[in-house]
Enzyme design. Sequence first.
Site, PDB file in Angstrom:
ATOM      1  CB  CYS A   1     -21.319 -14.250 -17.063  1.00 35.76           C
ATOM      2  SG  CYS A   1     -22.654 -14.324 -18.268  1.00 35.76           S
TER       3      CYS A   1
ATOM      4  CB  CYS B   1     -24.462 -16.402 -16.505  1.00 33.07           C
ATOM      5  SG  CYS B   1     -23.397 -16.149 -17.902  1.00 33.07           S
ATOM      6  CG  ASP B   2     -23.683 -16.154 -12.595  1.00 39.49           C
ATOM      7  OD1 ASP B   2     -24.380 -17.146 -12.857  1.00 39.49           O
ATOM      8  OD2 ASP B   2     -22.453 -16.141 -12.684  1.00 39.49           O
TER       9      ASP B   2
END
Length: 312
Positions: A135, A138-139
């Site tokens: 992701c 997200c990261d």
Amino acid sequence: MAEKIQCLIIGSGPAGYTAAIYAARADLKPVVYEGLQPGGQLTITTEIDNFPGYPEGINGTEMMEDLKKQAQRFGTDVRMGMITTVDFSQRPFKIIADGKHEILADAVIIATGASARWLGIESEAKFNGAGVSACATCDGFFYRGKEVAIVGGGDTAAEEATYLSKLCSKVTMIIRRDELRASKAMQQKVFDTPNIEVLWNHVTKEIVGDQTVNGVIVENVKTGETKRVNISGFFVAIGHKPNTDLFKGQLDMDENNYLITAPNSTKTNIEGVFAAGDVQDHIFRQAITAAGSGCMAAIETERFLSNVSQTH
Ligand code: NDP
């Protein structure tokens, strides 16, 4: 004898627990079956910095524990276990949990989520959360100013590569064929971005590093040559699989097996069955959007149940 449940929630990610919070507060006495991965996909990510309300960020597992506690505070019955069979052909719906426990449910909220597809190589699992992620939204932030690679050539990979290109010094896209599957518009964005390099006809052999990732070994499938690319982050974007096997033949799904819900609604094709979160959303797939649709599902369930009780 079968257990009677007003509002059954299948799945325990942000969609499931938000639905539970709202349903419990509406006195629908929800029962949540947690499923195979209690807390859902967030429990396998690292830090969550984009969920409103956590100014310092929060660990995914802790956030899901908080959501669970909040749902329980209003009386949600959270159970470890799996729903193994559903029969939506008549109401109340006939459901079986753990292969043996019979349930009759007046309404069902499906929040079973989706699972990222992985390459399946050993080093990918070894560095999961230590440089390997599925992701970018997200990261990606953890790799600011660094070099990263992303595998996959669909719309997700193209979108994530473009997103990463704004944060990272260089993005290498590892593409197994000589073309991208992504839409022409997304492809053009990729080709127009100077710090994205596309490695055509390459597959990932191994992700390497010490404590965290520092490189990837790729192979040219045409020539058999291998080479190392230095990276700090490795993103996998080869698609997601919605967790919908249980509902095949009963609920309408799109060509990728995501549940189809009515526009601006969580209603499925069966009255009284609602779907929230990633199981019906292949576009946004964020915790906050999943939570939002969980809220919608609980409100629609409440309306459905009060209409049903009025007509009886
Ligand atoms: P897709 O299935 O469309 O693409 C998967 C990609 O991963 C393909 O390029 C595929 O390669 C590659 N791939 C699969 N397995 C492997 C493997 N083992 N090794 C290397 N590469 C692999 O998935 P997406 O998540 O990109 O998209 C899913 C759906 O969601 C699509 O319909 C897409 O259009 C849609 N979507 C729409 C968006 C938008 O409209 N903004 C944004 C994101 C997704 P190959 O092509 O060779 O099979």
